[in-house]
Design an enzyme around this catalytic site. Structure first.
Site, PDB file in Angstrom:
ATOM      1  N   GLU A 121       0.849  -1.194   0.000  1.00 59.09           N
ATOM      2  CA  GLU A 121       0.000   0.000   0.000  1.00 59.09           C
ATOM      3  C   GLU A 121       0.889   1.249   0.000  1.00 59.09           C
ATOM      4  O   GLU A 121       1.974   1.256   0.590  1.00 59.09           O
ATOM      5  CB  GLU A 121      -0.854  -0.028   1.272  1.00 59.09           C
ATOM      6  CG  GLU A 121      -1.706   1.203   1.524  1.00 59.09           C
ATOM      7  CD  GLU A 121      -2.361   1.174   2.904  1.00 59.09           C
ATOM      8  OE1 GLU A 121      -3.360   1.881   3.066  1.00 59.09           O
ATOM      9  OE2 GLU A 121      -1.878   0.461   3.805  1.00 59.09           O
ATOM     10  N   LYS A 157      -9.631   1.914  -1.648  1.00 55.21           N
ATOM     11  CA  LYS A 157      -9.772   1.375  -0.288  1.00 55.21           C
ATOM     12  C   LYS A 157     -11.109   1.775   0.341  1.00 55.21           C
ATOM     13  O   LYS A 157     -11.455   2.953   0.420  1.00 55.21           O
ATOM     14  CB  LYS A 157      -8.612   1.878   0.570  1.00 55.21           C
ATOM     15  CG  LYS A 157      -8.523   1.269   1.965  1.00 55.21           C
ATOM     16  CD  LYS A 157      -7.279   1.812   2.668  1.00 55.21           C
ATOM     17  CE  LYS A 157      -7.091   1.210   4.043  1.00 55.21           C
ATOM     18  NZ  LYS A 157      -5.913   1.823   4.733  1.00 55.21           N
ATOM     19  N   CYS A 184      -4.879  -3.258   3.318  1.00 60.60           N
ATOM     20  CA  CYS A 184      -4.505  -3.058   4.716  1.00 60.60           C
ATOM     21  C   CYS A 184      -5.674  -3.267   5.698  1.00 60.60           C
ATOM     22  O   CYS A 184      -6.072  -4.386   5.964  1.00 60.60           O
ATOM     23  CB  CYS A 184      -3.875  -1.670   4.874  1.00 60.60           C
ATOM     24  SG  CYS A 184      -2.855  -1.469   6.361  1.00 60.60           S
TER      25      CYS A 184
END
Length: 251
Positions: A36, A105, A142
């Site tokens: 990321e 995300k 994540c």
């Protein structure tokens, strides 16, 4: 399918990070996964990220595509993408090469004393999957790893592999959470998990690949490191025959 997990730190210099893509991308892998925010690190907590934001045809994604073509592979890496809010870019994964996809995300890291949503705009609530090498990949970033409903939604869309670039912040219990969650997402979904983090000391490292029955195929330490694993369609199929929990769902 051969997958390389590139556990390398990004810096605050986007040009330096772009320049290292070619150096760190091996030949011979079908998929090369960077962490990321590889295009530019987050910086200190609460830092303004607007200057780091690019378009999807900007310098970073263009270089990802160039290196992927030169190496004959597919690359997945994280960047900050410009959004409708100039002050709050989107935390985006770009995949370029034999397959192409973009994932923004969904779950922002408003946890453990951080407030990612102050500086980042969340992506749409749509699971993103992509076909590569006879397998379907489901993309996560994540903090998404902590949300089993997203992993299950990706598997419901056909995912055999959950790919999770991350910058998992270091701290008490954090490596244990990372490892436990990666194995849990694999076991409960009878899917491979390939989770690639930035290294220590700021982040946890410990990039990990887990098979569909929860066996750890490879795990890095805290320092920069690259790992290569092989993912097989037959392993997913056999795991789902052995443990048909997806077929047995009642809710």
């Amino acid at each position: 399918m051969q997958v390389t997990l590139v556990q390398e730190a990004s810096t605050l210099d986007p040009a330096e990070n772009r320049d290292r893509l070619a150096e760190l991308t091996p030949e011979g892998s079908d998929l090369v996964v960077f962490p990321e925010a590889y295009a530019r690190d987050f910086g200190e907590p609460g830092s303004d990220l607007s200057d780091a934001a690019e378009e999807l045809d900007g310098p970073f994604a263009t270089e990802v595509a160039r290196v992927a073509a030169a190496r004959g592979t597919t690359i997945l890496a994280g960047m900050f993408e410009r959004s409708a809010d100039p002050a709050r870019p989107v935390n985006t994964l770009v995949m370029r090469g034999a397959a192409q996809a973009d994932y923004r995300k969904i779950h922002l890291y408003d946890s453990f004393g951080y407030q990612e949503s102050d500086r980042v705009t969340a992506g749409p609530l749509s699971p993103v999957t992509v076909e590569l090498g006879g397998l379907t990949l489901g993309l996560m970033t994540c903090y998404d790893l902590r949300f089993p409903e997203l992993a299950r939604a990706l598997v419901a869309e056909g995912a055999d592999v959950l790919v999770v670039p991350a910058a998992w912040v270091a701290g008490p219990r954090k490596v244990d959470h990372w490892r436990t969650l990666a194995r849990a997402r694999a076991i409960e979904n009878t899917a491979y998990v390939v989770a690639v983090g930035q290294p220590g000391p700021r982040y946890c490292g410990h990039s990990i690949a887990v098979d569909p029955l929860g066996e750890v195929l490879a795990e890095a330490g805290e320092k920069p490191e690259s790992l290569t694993v092989t993912l097989e369609r037959d392993v997913v199929d056999q795991a789902r025959r052995t443990n048909p929990s997806l077929a047995n769902r009642r809710l």
